[in-house]
Design a protein around this motif. Structure first.
Motif, PDB file in Angstrom:
ATOM      1  N   ALA A 143      -4.113   5.972   3.111  1.00 29.71           N
ATOM      2  CA  ALA A 143      -3.456   4.717   2.729  1.00 29.71           C
ATOM      3  C   ALA A 143      -4.308   4.024   1.676  1.00 29.71           C
ATOM      4  CB  ALA A 143      -3.293   3.802   3.941  1.00 29.71           C
ATOM      5  N   THR A 144      -3.662   3.226   0.849  1.00 31.31           N
ATOM      6  CA  THR A 144      -4.389   2.429  -0.130  1.00 31.31           C
ATOM      7  C   THR A 144      -5.424   1.585   0.602  1.00 31.31           C
ATOM      8  OG1 THR A 144      -2.423   2.279  -1.538  1.00 31.31           O
ATOM      9  CG2 THR A 144      -4.158   0.657  -1.916  1.00 31.31           C
ATOM     10  N   ASP A 145      -6.646   1.592   0.109  1.00 37.61           N
ATOM     11  CA  ASP A 145      -7.722   0.786   0.676  1.00 37.61           C
ATOM     12  C   ASP A 145      -7.903  -0.441  -0.211  1.00 37.61           C
ATOM     13  OD1 ASP A 145     -10.037  -0.354   1.647  1.00 37.61           O
ATOM     14  OD2 ASP A 145     -11.334   1.318   1.063  1.00 37.61           O
ATOM     15  N   TYR A 146      -7.466  -1.600   0.261  1.00 32.39           N
ATOM     16  CA  TYR A 146      -7.551  -2.818  -0.547  1.00 32.39           C
ATOM     17  C   TYR A 146      -8.983  -3.320  -0.727  1.00 32.39           C
ATOM     18  CZ  TYR A 146      -2.589  -2.966  -1.121  1.00 32.39           C
ATOM     19  OH  TYR A 146      -1.305  -2.642  -1.505  1.00 32.39           O
ATOM     20  N   SER A 147      -9.946  -2.761   0.003  1.00 33.89           N
ATOM     21  CA  SER A 147     -11.344  -3.102  -0.237  1.00 33.89           C
ATOM     22  C   SER A 147     -11.902  -2.348  -1.447  1.00 33.89           C
ATOM     23  CB  SER A 147     -12.206  -2.770   0.991  1.00 33.89           C
ATOM     24  OG  SER A 147     -11.919  -3.638   2.055  1.00 33.89           O
ATOM     25  N   SER A 148     -11.208  -1.311  -1.899  1.00 34.10           N
ATOM     26  CA  SER A 148     -11.729  -0.489  -2.997  1.00 34.10           C
ATOM     27  C   SER A 148     -10.971  -0.659  -4.308  1.00 34.10           C
ATOM     28  CB  SER A 148     -11.724   0.993  -2.595  1.00 34.10           C
ATOM     29  OG  SER A 148     -10.407   1.487  -2.528  1.00 34.10           O
ATOM     30  N   VAL A 149      -9.986  -1.539  -4.340  1.00 35.24           N
ATOM     31  CA  VAL A 149      -9.204  -1.764  -5.559  1.00 35.24           C
ATOM     32  C   VAL A 149      -9.190  -3.251  -5.893  1.00 35.24           C
ATOM     33  CG1 VAL A 149      -7.723   0.256  -5.169  1.00 35.24           C
ATOM     34  CG2 VAL A 149      -6.996  -1.977  -4.307  1.00 35.24           C
ATOM     35  N   ASP A 150      -8.895  -3.551  -7.133  1.00 30.39           N
ATOM     36  CA  ASP A 150      -8.717  -4.948  -7.547  1.00 30.39           C
ATOM     37  C   ASP A 150      -7.234  -5.293  -7.403  1.00 30.39           C
ATOM     38  OD1 ASP A 150     -11.379  -5.543  -8.216  1.00 30.39           O
ATOM     39  OD2 ASP A 150     -11.155  -4.512 -10.134  1.00 30.39           O
ATOM     40  N   TYR A 151      -6.857  -5.665  -6.194  1.00 28.27           N
ATOM     41  CA  TYR A 151      -5.449  -5.960  -5.930  1.00 28.27           C
ATOM     42  C   TYR A 151      -5.071  -7.327  -6.477  1.00 28.27           C
ATOM     43  CZ  TYR A 151      -7.156  -8.697  -1.946  1.00 28.27           C
ATOM     44  OH  TYR A 151      -7.789  -9.606  -1.146  1.00 28.27           O
ATOM     45  N   PRO A 189       0.818  -1.210   0.000  1.00 27.43           N
ATOM     46  CA  PRO A 189       0.000   0.000   0.000  1.00 27.43           C
ATOM     47  C   PRO A 189       0.854   1.265   0.000  1.00 27.43           C
ATOM     48  CG  PRO A 189      -0.021  -1.021   2.170  1.00 27.43           C
ATOM     49  CD  PRO A 189       0.704  -1.953   1.251  1.00 27.43           C
ATOM     50  N   ALA A 190       0.387   2.263  -0.735  1.00 22.30           N
ATOM     51  CA  ALA A 190       1.004   3.589  -0.705  1.00 22.30           C
ATOM     52  C   ALA A 190       0.349   4.360   0.439  1.00 22.30           C
ATOM     53  CB  ALA A 190       0.786   4.293  -2.043  1.00 22.30           C
ATOM     54  N   ARG A 191       1.019   5.409   0.950  1.00 24.59           N
ATOM     55  CA  ARG A 191       0.477   6.129   2.081  1.00 24.59           C
ATOM     56  C   ARG A 191       0.994   7.547   2.152  1.00 24.59           C
ATOM     57  NH1 ARG A 191       2.820   2.259   0.606  1.00 24.59           N
ATOM     58  NH2 ARG A 191       2.954   0.452   1.791  1.00 24.59           N
TER      59      ARG A 191
END
Length: 183
Positions: A103-111, A62-64
């Motif tokens: 911070a990057t929200d992994y619930s909102s992106v297709d990681y 994640p970026a922050r």
């Protein structure tokens, strides 16, 4: 997870960011400067980590961003949440007031999870729309999935998704306030 659900989550994240910016404007001072300084910026065009100098978008995890009330320039940027938490704790001890953390929200992106050199790593999402208020999500800590600097705190705005990730990849789910004690 289907694509339409992700679009809904990204939209919800954008609304949450707008609400955060609106609230920040109510804190006093110059409203224009406050609104500009409380909005996440994209870190995908050569932005470097203020702690180690690495190009953020070139590394996993994640970026922050951190922004303090006494700063007029852009936020401090990081390629590791562990680095961000360490810097934030130092600034808190000095009495600096946190205005915004993203911070990057992994619930909102297709990681994506990728195997690199025998280690599973999570993809980086450094566009402004991928960020959420870092104090709101829950974090998967001590999982087998790493970021740019090794072990990482992985933010998810959806607690169920965080729990499912921890069940599949190890780790525990923790709140923002607990991260400093984990260091």
């Amino acid at each position: 997870m289907s694509c339409p659900r992700r679009r809904v989550l990204v939209g919800a994240g954008t609304i949450a960011t707008a609400a955060t910016i609106g609230l920040a404007g109510c804190l006093g001072g110059d409203d224009t400067a406050t609104e500009e300084s409380a909005e996440p910026i994209a870190l995908d065009d050569g932005a470097t980590c203020d702690a180690c100098g690495m190009v953020i978008a070139d590394h996993a995890g994640p970026a922050r961003q951190l922004l303090y009330a006494d700063e007029d320039e852009g936020p401090a940027t990081f390629d590791s949440l562990r680095e961000l938490v360490a810097v934030h704790e130092e600034r808190e001890v000095r009495g600096d007031e946190l205005r915004a953390a993203f911070a990057t929200d992994y619930s909102s992106v297709d990681y994506r999870l990728e195997e690199r050199e025998g280690t599973q790593r999570i993809s980086t999402h450094a566009g402004a729309s991928a960020f959420a208020d870092a104090t709101e999500p829950v974090y998967v800590v001590d999982s087998a999935v790493e970021g740019a600097m090794g072990e990482e705190f992985l933010p998810f705005s959806d607690r169920g998704e965080a729990s499912a990730f921890a069940d599949e990849h190890g780790g525990e789910v923790s709140a923002w306030e607990e991260l400093g004690a984990i260091e």
